[in-house]
Design a protein around this motif. Sequence first.
Motif, PDB file in Angstrom:
ATOM      1  N   GLU A 108       4.954  10.896 -12.846  1.00  0.00           N
ATOM      2  CA  GLU A 108       5.736   9.864 -13.530  1.00  0.00           C
ATOM      3  C   GLU A 108       7.161  10.317 -13.799  1.00  0.00           C
ATOM      4  O   GLU A 108       8.093   9.544 -13.747  1.00  0.00           O
ATOM      5  N   LYS A 167       3.919   5.737  -5.486  1.00  0.00           N
ATOM      6  CA  LYS A 167       3.909   5.863  -6.942  1.00  0.00           C
ATOM      7  C   LYS A 167       2.759   6.742  -7.409  1.00  0.00           C
ATOM      8  O   LYS A 167       2.889   7.485  -8.367  1.00  0.00           O
ATOM      9  N   ARG A 168       1.610   6.659  -6.744  1.00  0.00           N
ATOM     10  CA  ARG A 168       0.447   7.431  -7.148  1.00  0.00           C
ATOM     11  C   ARG A 168       0.641   8.918  -6.861  1.00  0.00           C
ATOM     12  O   ARG A 168       0.205   9.760  -7.627  1.00  0.00           O
ATOM     13  N   GLY A 169       1.311   9.247  -5.745  1.00  0.00           N
ATOM     14  CA  GLY A 169       1.469  10.629  -5.345  1.00  0.00           C
ATOM     15  C   GLY A 169       2.580  11.360  -6.071  1.00  0.00           C
ATOM     16  O   GLY A 169       2.653  12.577  -6.050  1.00  0.00           O
ATOM     17  N   GLU A 201       2.349   1.697  -3.412  1.00  0.00           N
ATOM     18  CA  GLU A 201       1.307   2.154  -4.344  1.00  0.00           C
ATOM     19  C   GLU A 201       1.011   3.632  -4.139  1.00  0.00           C
ATOM     20  O   GLU A 201       0.904   4.393  -5.102  1.00  0.00           O
ATOM     21  N   LEU A 202       0.909   4.057  -2.883  1.00  0.00           N
ATOM     22  CA  LEU A 202       0.653   5.472  -2.602  1.00  0.00           C
ATOM     23  C   LEU A 202       1.827   6.339  -3.029  1.00  0.00           C
ATOM     24  O   LEU A 202       1.640   7.453  -3.527  1.00  0.00           O
ATOM     25  N   LYS A 220       0.840  -1.209   0.000  1.00  0.00           N
ATOM     26  CA  LYS A 220       0.000   0.000   0.000  1.00  0.00           C
ATOM     27  C   LYS A 220       0.869   1.252   0.000  1.00  0.00           C
ATOM     28  O   LYS A 220       0.600   2.204  -0.720  1.00  0.00           O
TER      29      LYS A 220
END
Length: 154
Positions: free
Chosen positions: A107, A102-104, A99-100, A96
């Motif tokens: 790119e 990479k999401r925040g 994932e957070l 988690k």
Amino acid sequence: MLKGFRDFILQGNVVELATAVIIGSAFTAIVTAFSDKIINPLIAAVGGAEGPALAFRIKPNVPETTIDIGAVITAAINFLIVAAIVYFIIIVPMNKLNELRKRGVPESEVPPTAEDLLGDIREILRNQAAANAGPAGGNPGQGGYIDPNEPPRH
């Protein structure tokens, strides 16, 4: 030599590993107590009043030939408890968090992997080799191929 050893000991990985071993030992005591005081009595309730529950002897009157299926069930339950705790306490939160992370992050700001960097280096080297190739047979002044058997050109 002692400086290298000190650097090794003070690395984060060694400290984290030592912490994990200590916590694992303490957790093993908890799981063992749970098994001995809760799981084993439940398994023993299924068996008879004589000897270990869910056990039988291959040779009568020879205790060393006892096969204790209850002990195997207890060990399997211990393993499942440890695996579940490790999964839900360590693996799920780390996934988690990754994932957070990479999401925040846009790119363009995500750090490249080692494979990406090696691919970039390979492309740079190919481009340099193509730029330096020069005419057929190479031009020593331009960094092209030099035949070690050919006398030097001036």
